[in-house]
Scaffold this motif. Sequence first.
Motif, PDB file in Angstrom:
ATOM      1  N   MET A   1      97.689  19.680 -16.176  1.00  0.00           N
ATOM      2  CA  MET A   1      96.858  19.725 -14.972  1.00  0.00           C
ATOM      3  C   MET A   1      95.374  19.803 -15.330  1.00  0.00           C
ATOM      4  SD  MET A   1      98.795  19.295 -12.436  1.00  0.00           S
ATOM      5  CE  MET A   1      97.657  19.665 -11.142  1.00  0.00           C
ATOM      6  N   ARG A   2      95.031  20.598 -16.373  1.00  0.00           N
ATOM      7  CA  ARG A   2      93.630  20.681 -16.804  1.00  0.00           C
ATOM      8  C   ARG A   2      93.132  19.337 -17.303  1.00  0.00           C
ATOM      9  NH1 ARG A   2      94.607  24.734 -20.607  1.00  0.00           N
ATOM     10  NH2 ARG A   2      95.916  26.054 -19.365  1.00  0.00           N
ATOM     11  N   ILE A   3      93.958  18.634 -18.078  1.00  0.00           N
ATOM     12  CA  ILE A   3      93.564  17.323 -18.593  1.00  0.00           C
ATOM     13  C   ILE A   3      93.379  16.343 -17.444  1.00  0.00           C
ATOM     14  CG2 ILE A   3      94.385  15.350 -19.928  1.00  0.00           C
ATOM     15  CD1 ILE A   3      95.720  17.387 -21.826  1.00  0.00           C
ATOM     16  N   LEU A   4      94.305  16.364 -16.496  1.00  0.00           N
ATOM     17  CA  LEU A   4      94.207  15.472 -15.347  1.00  0.00           C
ATOM     18  C   LEU A   4      92.941  15.745 -14.543  1.00  0.00           C
ATOM     19  CD1 LEU A   4      95.602  13.301 -13.572  1.00  0.00           C
ATOM     20  CD2 LEU A   4      96.628  15.186 -12.307  1.00  0.00           C
ATOM     21  N   LYS A   5      92.634  17.024 -14.365  1.00  0.00           N
ATOM     22  CA  LYS A   5      91.448  17.395 -13.603  1.00  0.00           C
ATOM     23  C   LYS A   5      90.176  16.930 -14.307  1.00  0.00           C
ATOM     24  CE  LYS A   5      91.451  21.430 -11.409  1.00  0.00           C
ATOM     25  NZ  LYS A   5      91.338  22.875 -11.188  1.00  0.00           N
ATOM     26  N   SER A   6      90.108  17.111 -15.634  1.00  0.00           N
ATOM     27  CA  SER A   6      88.906  16.700 -16.371  1.00  0.00           C
ATOM     28  C   SER A   6      88.764  15.179 -16.391  1.00  0.00           C
ATOM     29  CB  SER A   6      88.931  17.253 -17.792  1.00  0.00           C
ATOM     30  OG  SER A   6      89.980  16.657 -18.533  1.00  0.00           O
ATOM     31  N   GLU A   7      89.882  14.458 -16.500  1.00  0.00           N
ATOM     32  CA  GLU A   7      89.814  12.999 -16.478  1.00  0.00           C
ATOM     33  C   GLU A   7      89.381  12.493 -15.106  1.00  0.00           C
ATOM     34  OE1 GLU A   7      90.136  10.800 -18.946  1.00  0.00           O
ATOM     35  OE2 GLU A   7      90.355  12.467 -20.335  1.00  0.00           O
ATOM     36  N   ALA A   8      89.863  13.126 -14.046  1.00  0.00           N
ATOM     37  CA  ALA A   8      89.459  12.718 -12.697  1.00  0.00           C
ATOM     38  C   ALA A   8      87.968  12.981 -12.493  1.00  0.00           C
ATOM     39  CB  ALA A   8      90.276  13.468 -11.658  1.00  0.00           C
ATOM     40  N   LYS A   9      87.475  14.105 -13.029  1.00  0.00           N
ATOM     41  CA  LYS A   9      86.059  14.411 -12.931  1.00  0.00           C
ATOM     42  C   LYS A   9      85.225  13.391 -13.698  1.00  0.00           C
ATOM     43  CE  LYS A   9      85.430  19.007 -12.603  1.00  0.00           C
ATOM     44  NZ  LYS A   9      85.157  20.374 -13.061  1.00  0.00           N
ATOM     45  N   ALA A  10      85.709  12.987 -14.872  1.00  0.00           N
ATOM     46  CA  ALA A  10      85.000  11.999 -15.681  1.00  0.00           C
ATOM     47  C   ALA A  10      84.981  10.642 -14.986  1.00  0.00           C
ATOM     48  CB  ALA A  10      85.653  11.881 -17.054  1.00  0.00           C
ATOM     49  N   MET A  11      86.081  10.279 -14.335  1.00  0.00           N
ATOM     50  CA  MET A  11      86.109   9.009 -13.613  1.00  0.00           C
ATOM     51  C   MET A  11      85.147   9.019 -12.437  1.00  0.00           C
ATOM     52  SD  MET A  11      90.115   7.936 -13.666  1.00  0.00           S
ATOM     53  CE  MET A  11      89.858   6.619 -12.506  1.00  0.00           C
ATOM     54  N   LYS A  12      85.054  10.155 -11.746  1.00  0.00           N
ATOM     55  CA  LYS A  12      84.122  10.245 -10.620  1.00  0.00           C
ATOM     56  C   LYS A  12      82.689  10.136 -11.105  1.00  0.00           C
ATOM     57  CE  LYS A  12      86.903  12.916  -7.394  1.00  0.00           C
ATOM     58  NZ  LYS A  12      87.048  14.185  -6.690  1.00  0.00           N
ATOM     59  N   SER A  13      82.369  10.762 -12.240  1.00  0.00           N
ATOM     60  CA  SER A  13      80.999  10.691 -12.753  1.00  0.00           C
ATOM     61  C   SER A  13      80.687   9.288 -13.264  1.00  0.00           C
ATOM     62  CB  SER A  13      80.777  11.724 -13.859  1.00  0.00           C
ATOM     63  OG  SER A  13      81.549  11.404 -14.995  1.00  0.00           O
ATOM     64  N   ASP A  14      81.689   8.574 -13.795  1.00  0.00           N
ATOM     65  CA  ASP A  14      81.475   7.200 -14.233  1.00  0.00           C
ATOM     66  C   ASP A  14      81.252   6.286 -13.039  1.00  0.00           C
ATOM     67  OD1 ASP A  14      81.770   7.931 -16.841  1.00  0.00           O
ATOM     68  OD2 ASP A  14      83.822   7.161 -17.047  1.00  0.00           O
ATOM     69  N   ASP A  15      81.936   6.536 -11.951  1.00  0.00           N
ATOM     70  CA  ASP A  15      81.794   5.707 -10.762  1.00  0.00           C
ATOM     71  C   ASP A  15      80.458   5.936 -10.066  1.00  0.00           C
ATOM     72  OD1 ASP A  15      84.247   4.601 -11.187  1.00  0.00           O
ATOM     73  OD2 ASP A  15      85.290   5.869  -9.722  1.00  0.00           O
ATOM     74  N   SER A  16      79.904   7.134 -10.195  1.00  0.00           N
ATOM     75  CA  SER A  16      78.659   7.440  -9.485  1.00  0.00           C
ATOM     76  C   SER A  16      77.453   6.835 -10.174  1.00  0.00           C
ATOM     77  CB  SER A  16      78.478   8.954  -9.356  1.00  0.00           C
ATOM     78  OG  SER A  16      78.328   9.534 -10.647  1.00  0.00           O
ATOM     79  N   THR A  17      77.523   6.520 -11.471  1.00  0.00           N
ATOM     80  CA  THR A  17      76.387   5.905 -12.157  1.00  0.00           C
ATOM     81  C   THR A  17      76.378   4.426 -11.843  1.00  0.00           C
ATOM     82  OG1 THR A  17      77.715   5.551 -14.142  1.00  0.00           O
ATOM     83  CG2 THR A  17      76.401   7.571 -14.053  1.00  0.00           C
ATOM     84  N   PRO A  18      75.201   3.883 -11.440  1.00  0.00           N
ATOM     85  CA  PRO A  18      75.140   2.462 -11.100  1.00  0.00           C
ATOM     86  C   PRO A  18      75.224   1.612 -12.369  1.00  0.00           C
ATOM     87  CG  PRO A  18      72.964   3.422 -10.962  1.00  0.00           C
ATOM     88  CD  PRO A  18      73.920   4.545 -11.237  1.00  0.00           C
ATOM     89  N   PRO A  19      75.919   0.493 -12.306  1.00  0.00           N
ATOM     90  CA  PRO A  19      76.016  -0.371 -13.485  1.00  0.00           C
ATOM     91  C   PRO A  19      74.675  -1.039 -13.765  1.00  0.00           C
ATOM     92  CG  PRO A  19      77.111  -1.384 -11.617  1.00  0.00           C
ATOM     93  CD  PRO A  19      76.673  -0.012 -11.185  1.00  0.00           C
ATOM     94  N   SER A  20      74.347  -1.227 -15.028  1.00  0.00           N
ATOM     95  CA  SER A  20      73.079  -1.847 -15.388  1.00  0.00           C
ATOM     96  C   SER A  20      73.163  -3.343 -15.127  1.00  0.00           C
ATOM     97  CB  SER A  20      72.756  -1.583 -16.856  1.00  0.00           C
ATOM     98  OG  SER A  20      73.744  -2.179 -17.665  1.00  0.00           O
TER      99      SER A  20
END
Length: 93
Positions: free
Chosen positions: A38-57
């Motif tokens: 569950m901790r790994i899943l939570k951290s991966e979901a957080k990382a995916m959200k932060s990757d999605d929030s950064t605009p692509p160059s």
Amino acid sequence: MLRNGLEPWHLIVVAIVVILLFGSKKLPEAARGLGKSMRILKSEAKAMKSDDSTPPSTEPKASATPAPEAITPSDVVTANESTTAAQQATTAK
């Protein structure tokens, strides 16, 4: 018919069956493994959200390693060609 589907005694029966099936030694290990997952899943979901929030160059990124050159048919040496080349090298000496 299933108006009161989960009554407290149902949960107690399910808990007893789980303890009997898996044993009391394996239950803490299973809970620990579930918690880590569950901790790994939570951290991966957080990382995916932060990757999605950064605009692509807008600029394409250059690759750190160059692409390999294409192999042409003239680059390929067959077994017969390699033996004749070796024979020619020994006769040239």
